[in-house]
Enzyme design. Structure first.
Site, PDB file in Angstrom:
ATOM      1  N   VAL A  56     -41.934  13.338 -16.350  1.00 15.73           N
ATOM      2  CA  VAL A  56     -40.889  13.815 -15.439  1.00 15.73           C
ATOM      3  C   VAL A  56     -40.361  15.064 -16.134  1.00 15.73           C
ATOM      4  O   VAL A  56     -39.606  14.975 -17.103  1.00 15.73           O
ATOM      5  CB  VAL A  56     -39.774  12.767 -15.222  1.00 15.73           C
ATOM      6  CG1 VAL A  56     -38.610  13.372 -14.455  1.00 15.73           C
ATOM      7  CG2 VAL A  56     -40.325  11.541 -14.497  1.00 15.73           C
ATOM      8  N   PRO A  57     -40.798  16.245 -15.687  1.00 17.90           N
ATOM      9  CA  PRO A  57     -40.590  17.477 -16.448  1.00 17.90           C
ATOM     10  C   PRO A  57     -39.164  18.037 -16.352  1.00 17.90           C
ATOM     11  O   PRO A  57     -38.932  19.099 -15.768  1.00 17.90           O
ATOM     12  CB  PRO A  57     -41.614  18.425 -15.838  1.00 17.90           C
ATOM     13  CG  PRO A  57     -41.722  17.979 -14.413  1.00 17.90           C
ATOM     14  CD  PRO A  57     -41.563  16.483 -14.458  1.00 17.90           C
ATOM     15  N   CYS A  58     -38.225  17.363 -16.975  1.00 17.00           N
ATOM     16  CA  CYS A  58     -36.832  17.808 -16.945  1.00 17.00           C
ATOM     17  C   CYS A  58     -36.661  19.162 -17.634  1.00 17.00           C
ATOM     18  O   CYS A  58     -35.700  19.875 -17.366  1.00 17.00           O
ATOM     19  CB  CYS A  58     -35.914  16.756 -17.545  1.00 17.00           C
ATOM     20  SG  CYS A  58     -36.413  16.155 -19.157  1.00 17.00           S
ATOM     21  N   HIS A  59     -37.613  19.533 -18.481  1.00 14.39           N
ATOM     22  CA  HIS A  59     -37.549  20.855 -19.129  1.00 14.39           C
ATOM     23  C   HIS A  59     -37.743  21.986 -18.129  1.00 14.39           C
ATOM     24  O   HIS A  59     -37.399  23.126 -18.425  1.00 14.39           O
ATOM     25  CB  HIS A  59     -38.584  20.952 -20.262  1.00 14.39           C
ATOM     26  CG  HIS A  59     -40.003  20.864 -19.803  1.00 14.39           C
ATOM     27  ND1 HIS A  59     -40.603  19.657 -19.468  1.00 14.39           N
ATOM     28  CD2 HIS A  59     -40.947  21.817 -19.606  1.00 14.39           C
ATOM     29  CE1 HIS A  59     -41.849  19.884 -19.096  1.00 14.39           C
ATOM     30  NE2 HIS A  59     -42.084  21.190 -19.173  1.00 14.39           N
TER      31      HIS A  59
END
Length: 198
Positions: free
Chosen positions: A136-139
């Site tokens: 889950v690419p929160c970056h």
């Protein structure tokens, strides 16, 4: 429910992945050393035991490692165990998974994509609790005004910038991204040139 985990090598250090059955429960970014990474997983999942990952989990960690080497990789098919997570967090995580490699959106845009326009702060709080870093690419979610925003992993915003750089994302484009999202259009070549001049 049996929880297992393993540490694995990546271009940014040794990460950890935890799973139950065939679903990922957690992906932990590297801490200062292996012991701290392991401790971080066990802090969250005290019953987890180190084990050799099954084939599906091994494929997932190989794909994550490839992404962290800068290879465009689609992680959206990696099964996640979201049981026990609040429904709002699930919606945010699913919307975040649709952000492609090398791209970014603002917290406000992710709120809109999650079906809750105006809830940028709540989206940020959900991402701060994201147990599936990278998958889950929160970056890939930035603050308004071209700012980096927070990042809860070890190293904070510097780690976020490093992950974005690995994917080839240029922070100078964030302002044109935000402007184009407000105007509901795709950024143009002129937008990126203008942002580079700022």
């Amino acid at each position: 429910m049996t929880l297992s985990f393993t540490l694995f090598d990546t271009a940014i250090g040794r990460c950890a992945i935890a799973w139950s059955g065939r679903c990922v429960v957690c992906l932990q970014l590297p801490e200062d050393n292996n012991a701290k990474t392991r401790a971080r997983v066990l802090q969250r999942y005290s019953a987890a035991r180190e084990a050799v990952p099954p084939r599906q989990i091994a494929r997932a960690l190989d794909t994550v490692a490839a992404l962290l080497r800068g290879t465009p990789s689609d992680l959206s098919s990696i099964p996640l165990d979201m049981e026990g997570l609040p429904p709002f967090h699930r919606r945010v995580y699913e919307a975040a998974r649709a952000i492609p490699f090398g791209a970014a959106v603002t917290y406000g845009e992710l709120a809109r994509r999650s079906g809750v326009p105006g809830a940028a702060r709540a989206v940020g709080q959900a991402l701060a609790r994201n147990p599936f870093a990278i998958i889950v690419p929160c970056h890939r979610v930035l603050a308004a005004g071209g700012k980096t925003g927070g990042f809860s992993a070890s190293g904070g915003a510097a780690t976020k910038l490093r992950l974005l750089a690995i994917e080839g994302y240029k922070m100078g484009l964030a302002k044109s991204l935000e402007k184009s999202q407000r105007e509901n259009r795709a950024p143009s070549l002129f937008d990126s040139r203008a942002s580079a001049d700022l």
